[in-house]
Design a protein around this motif. Sequence first.
Motif, PDB file in Angstrom:
ATOM      1  N   ALA A 127       0.862  -1.180   0.000  1.00  0.00           N
ATOM      2  CA  ALA A 127       0.000   0.000   0.000  1.00  0.00           C
ATOM      3  C   ALA A 127       0.897   1.228   0.000  1.00  0.00           C
ATOM      4  O   ALA A 127       1.868   1.283   0.766  1.00  0.00           O
ATOM      5  N   ILE A 165       5.515   4.316   1.534  1.00  0.00           N
ATOM      6  CA  ILE A 165       4.926   3.153   2.215  1.00  0.00           C
ATOM      7  C   ILE A 165       5.118   3.171   3.723  1.00  0.00           C
ATOM      8  O   ILE A 165       4.430   2.449   4.449  1.00  0.00           O
ATOM      9  N   ASP A 215       6.312   2.768  10.790  1.00  0.00           N
ATOM     10  CA  ASP A 215       4.893   2.395  10.755  1.00  0.00           C
ATOM     11  C   ASP A 215       4.313   2.753   9.384  1.00  0.00           C
ATOM     12  O   ASP A 215       4.985   3.338   8.525  1.00  0.00           O
ATOM     13  N   ARG A 236      12.914  -8.031   8.306  1.00  0.00           N
ATOM     14  CA  ARG A 236      12.905  -8.048   9.779  1.00  0.00           C
ATOM     15  C   ARG A 236      12.247  -6.784  10.353  1.00  0.00           C
ATOM     16  O   ARG A 236      11.508  -6.853  11.333  1.00  0.00           O
ATOM     17  N   THR A 255       9.843  -4.985   9.085  1.00  0.00           N
ATOM     18  CA  THR A 255       8.381  -5.097   8.935  1.00  0.00           C
ATOM     19  C   THR A 255       7.824  -6.060   9.971  1.00  0.00           C
ATOM     20  O   THR A 255       6.783  -5.794  10.586  1.00  0.00           O
ATOM     21  N   VAL A 262      12.961 -12.373   6.567  1.00  0.00           N
ATOM     22  CA  VAL A 262      14.307 -12.308   5.996  1.00  0.00           C
ATOM     23  C   VAL A 262      15.174 -11.428   6.896  1.00  0.00           C
ATOM     24  O   VAL A 262      14.819 -10.284   7.190  1.00  0.00           O
ATOM     25  N   THR A 263      16.295 -11.981   7.342  1.00  0.00           N
ATOM     26  CA  THR A 263      17.182 -11.257   8.257  1.00  0.00           C
ATOM     27  C   THR A 263      18.567 -11.875   8.235  1.00  0.00           C
ATOM     28  O   THR A 263      18.711 -13.057   7.923  1.00  0.00           O
ATOM     29  N   HIS A 264      19.580 -11.060   8.551  1.00  0.00           N
ATOM     30  CA  HIS A 264      20.936 -11.598   8.736  1.00  0.00           C
ATOM     31  C   HIS A 264      21.129 -12.072  10.174  1.00  0.00           C
ATOM     32  O   HIS A 264      22.155 -12.632  10.511  1.00  0.00           O
ATOM     33  N   ARG A 265      20.135 -11.795  11.024  1.00  0.00           N
ATOM     34  CA  ARG A 265      20.293 -12.094  12.458  1.00  0.00           C
ATOM     35  C   ARG A 265      19.709 -13.456  12.803  1.00  0.00           C
ATOM     36  O   ARG A 265      18.991 -14.052  12.004  1.00  0.00           O
ATOM     37  N   ASP A 303      18.031 -16.216   5.599  1.00  0.00           N
ATOM     38  CA  ASP A 303      19.031 -15.175   5.381  1.00  0.00           C
ATOM     39  C   ASP A 303      19.027 -14.614   3.961  1.00  0.00           C
ATOM     40  O   ASP A 303      19.948 -13.887   3.588  1.00  0.00           O
ATOM     41  N   ILE A 311       5.452  -9.062   1.484  1.00  0.00           N
ATOM     42  CA  ILE A 311       4.635  -8.013   2.109  1.00  0.00           C
ATOM     43  C   ILE A 311       5.473  -6.853   2.656  1.00  0.00           C
ATOM     44  O   ILE A 311       5.013  -6.101   3.500  1.00  0.00           O
ATOM     45  N   GLY A 361       9.353  -4.816   3.942  1.00  0.00           N
ATOM     46  CA  GLY A 361       9.174  -3.429   3.543  1.00  0.00           C
ATOM     47  C   GLY A 361       9.959  -3.053   2.313  1.00  0.00           C
ATOM     48  O   GLY A 361      10.154  -3.864   1.399  1.00  0.00           O
ATOM     49  N   ALA A 362      10.414  -1.794   2.313  1.00  0.00           N
ATOM     50  CA  ALA A 362      11.002  -1.215   1.111  1.00  0.00           C
ATOM     51  C   ALA A 362      12.167  -2.052   0.585  1.00  0.00           C
ATOM     52  O   ALA A 362      12.265  -2.293  -0.629  1.00  0.00           O
ATOM     53  N   SER A 363      13.039  -2.491   1.450  1.00  0.00           N
ATOM     54  CA  SER A 363      14.237  -3.208   0.985  1.00  0.00           C
ATOM     55  C   SER A 363      13.847  -4.539   0.347  1.00  0.00           C
ATOM     56  O   SER A 363      14.442  -4.959  -0.645  1.00  0.00           O
ATOM     57  N   GLN A 406      14.046  -5.904  -3.862  1.00  0.00           N
ATOM     58  CA  GLN A 406      14.671  -7.160  -4.286  1.00  0.00           C
ATOM     59  C   GLN A 406      13.661  -8.076  -4.979  1.00  0.00           C
ATOM     60  O   GLN A 406      14.007  -8.847  -5.864  1.00  0.00           O
ATOM     61  N   ARG A 434      10.148   5.640   3.661  1.00  0.00           N
ATOM     62  CA  ARG A 434      10.292   4.406   2.876  1.00  0.00           C
ATOM     63  C   ARG A 434       9.349   4.486   1.673  1.00  0.00           C
ATOM     64  O   ARG A 434       8.216   4.935   1.800  1.00  0.00           O
TER      65      ARG A 434
HETATM   66  N1  LIG Z   1       2.701   0.276   3.134  1.00  0.00           N
HETATM   67  C1  LIG Z   1       3.030  -1.013   3.051  1.00  0.00           C
HETATM   68  O1  LIG Z   1       2.441  -1.790   2.283  1.00  0.00           O
HETATM   69  C2  LIG Z   1       4.145  -1.534   3.912  1.00  0.00           C
HETATM   70  C3  LIG Z   1       4.419  -2.907   3.966  1.00  0.00           C
HETATM   71  C4  LIG Z   1       5.476  -3.352   4.768  1.00  0.00           C
HETATM   72  C5  LIG Z   1       6.231  -2.432   5.494  1.00  0.00           C
HETATM   73  N2  LIG Z   1       5.927  -1.120   5.422  1.00  0.00           N
HETATM   74  C6  LIG Z   1       6.731  -0.136   6.142  1.00  0.00           C
HETATM   75  O2  LIG Z   1       8.074  -0.215   5.658  1.00  0.00           O
HETATM   76  C7  LIG Z   1       8.972   0.118   6.718  1.00  0.00           C
HETATM   77  C8  LIG Z   1       9.964  -1.015   6.895  1.00  0.00           C
HETATM   78  O3  LIG Z   1      10.680  -1.202   5.681  1.00  0.00           O
HETATM   79  P1  LIG Z   1      12.273  -1.288   5.648  1.00  0.00           P
HETATM   80  O4  LIG Z   1      12.728  -1.213   4.234  1.00  0.00           O
HETATM   81  O5  LIG Z   1      12.815  -0.292   6.621  1.00  0.00           O
HETATM   82  O6  LIG Z   1      12.570  -2.695   6.317  1.00  0.00           O
HETATM   83  P2  LIG Z   1      12.247  -4.207   5.874  1.00  0.00           P
HETATM   84  O7  LIG Z   1      12.453  -4.368   4.403  1.00  0.00           O
HETATM   85  O8  LIG Z   1      10.971  -4.633   6.473  1.00  0.00           O
HETATM   86  O9  LIG Z   1      13.393  -4.973   6.693  1.00  0.00           O
HETATM   87  C9  LIG Z   1      14.749  -4.653   6.452  1.00  0.00           C
HETATM   88  C10 LIG Z   1      15.591  -5.765   7.047  1.00  0.00           C
HETATM   89  O10 LIG Z   1      15.350  -6.986   6.335  1.00  0.00           O
HETATM   90  C11 LIG Z   1      16.542  -7.747   6.325  1.00  0.00           C
HETATM   91  N3  LIG Z   1      16.954  -7.970   4.954  1.00  0.00           N
HETATM   92  C12 LIG Z   1      16.643  -7.249   3.844  1.00  0.00           C
HETATM   93  N4  LIG Z   1      17.207  -7.795   2.765  1.00  0.00           N
HETATM   94  C13 LIG Z   1      17.887  -8.896   3.193  1.00  0.00           C
HETATM   95  C14 LIG Z   1      18.646  -9.891   2.537  1.00  0.00           C
HETATM   96  N5  LIG Z   1      18.826  -9.879   1.201  1.00  0.00           N
HETATM   97  N6  LIG Z   1      19.209 -10.872   3.285  1.00  0.00           N
HETATM   98  C15 LIG Z   1      19.014 -10.922   4.622  1.00  0.00           C
HETATM   99  N7  LIG Z   1      18.289  -9.990   5.307  1.00  0.00           N
HETATM  100  C16 LIG Z   1      17.740  -8.995   4.594  1.00  0.00           C
HETATM  101  C17 LIG Z   1      17.556  -6.976   7.122  1.00  0.00           C
HETATM  102  O11 LIG Z   1      17.364  -7.413   8.462  1.00  0.00           O
HETATM  103  P3  LIG Z   1      18.542  -7.458   9.561  1.00  0.00           P
HETATM  104  O12 LIG Z   1      18.908  -6.033   9.812  1.00  0.00           O
HETATM  105  O13 LIG Z   1      17.882  -8.124  10.729  1.00  0.00           O
HETATM  106  O14 LIG Z   1      19.644  -8.273   8.963  1.00  0.00           O
HETATM  107  C18 LIG Z   1      17.086  -5.554   6.961  1.00  0.00           C
HETATM  108  O15 LIG Z   1      17.555  -4.673   7.978  1.00  0.00           O
HETATM  109  C19 LIG Z   1       8.103   0.384   7.936  1.00  0.00           C
HETATM  110  O16 LIG Z   1       7.827   1.760   8.020  1.00  0.00           O
HETATM  111  C20 LIG Z   1       6.820  -0.384   7.624  1.00  0.00           C
HETATM  112  O17 LIG Z   1       5.686   0.143   8.308  1.00  0.00           O
HETATM  113  C21 LIG Z   1       4.908  -0.660   4.659  1.00  0.00           C
END
Ligand SMILES: NC(=O)c1ccc[n+]([C@@H]2O[C@H](COP(=O)([O-])OP(=O)(O)OC[C@H]3O[C@@H](n4cnc5c(N)ncnc54)[C@H](OP(=O)(O)O)[C@@H]3O)[C@@H](O)[C@H]2O)c1
Length: 160
Positions: free
Chosen positions: A8, A15, A20, A47, A49, A65-68, A79, A95, A97-99, A103, A125
């Motif tokens: 969304a 996003i 949040d 992680r 999200t 998905v996380t490195h931890r 991982d 679902i 988040g941005a990262s 990918q 994000r």
């Molecule tokens: N509007 C929407 O539809 C929607 C949906 C989901 C989330 N969101 C929002 O998006 C934000 C979060 O997004 P974000 O980009 O900051 O975080 P994210 O993508 O949810 O999580 C990032 C974490 O994922 C892990 N990661 C990512 N790629 C990886 C890989 N290739 N291998 C291993 N681990 C990997 C890492 O965790 P580690 O640091 O633990 O290694 C990284 O720090 C929040 O504000 C949330 O509310 C919005």
Amino acid sequence: MEKCIVVAYDRNRGIGARGDLPWGRALPADLKHFRALTIGKSVIMGRATFESIGQALPQRENIVVTHRTLDAAGITAVDSLARAYRIAQHQPCVIGGASIYEQALADCDVIYATEVDHSFTGIDRYFPPLDDSWYEYERQSFPADDANRYAYSFVTYKRA
Ligand SMILES: NC(=O)c1ccc[n+]([C@@H]2O[C@H](COP(=O)([O-])OP(=O)(O)OC[C@H]3O[C@@H](n4cnc5c(N)ncnc54)[C@H](OP(=O)(O)O)[C@@H]3O)[C@@H](O)[C@H]2O)c1
């Protein structure tokens, strides 16, 4: 198996804000839509999200998905996104988040987007723009109402 993205975003493709959703809890219709799209599927998330949601989503296989090393009830930690796809027992739904969206876009087949008709402040994000390989397949639009503070559309994008 078809891989989907569920997302969304606002008018600027925002996003997230401060960990949040930018609209907080002001769009219950989107939460209901999200639930309907993902029940019975394998939801794959980053992680951050997972921490923002705070717990495993019921009636779905939760893959984080996380490195931890992550030890939380009801989730499987992996991982890499590739590994998440490999272990998914049901249709994989990414679902956020941005990262993770960035990918997943390369090899995903369908995007279920909620387009929120508002520009929010404090966005930190974003969802990436879609290239020409995508086309709009379906759109349903709804006005704001007593329960939902903003107008929104449920839009499906598929690969051309
Ligand atoms: N509007 C929407 O539809 C929607 C949906 C989901 C989330 N969101 C929002 O998006 C934000 C979060 O997004 P974000 O980009 O900051 O975080 P994210 O993508 O949810 O999580 C990032 C974490 O994922 C892990 N990661 C990512 N790629 C990886 C890989 N290739 N291998 C291993 N681990 C990997 C890492 O965790 P580690 O640091 O633990 O290694 C990284 O720090 C929040 O504000 C949330 O509310 C919005």
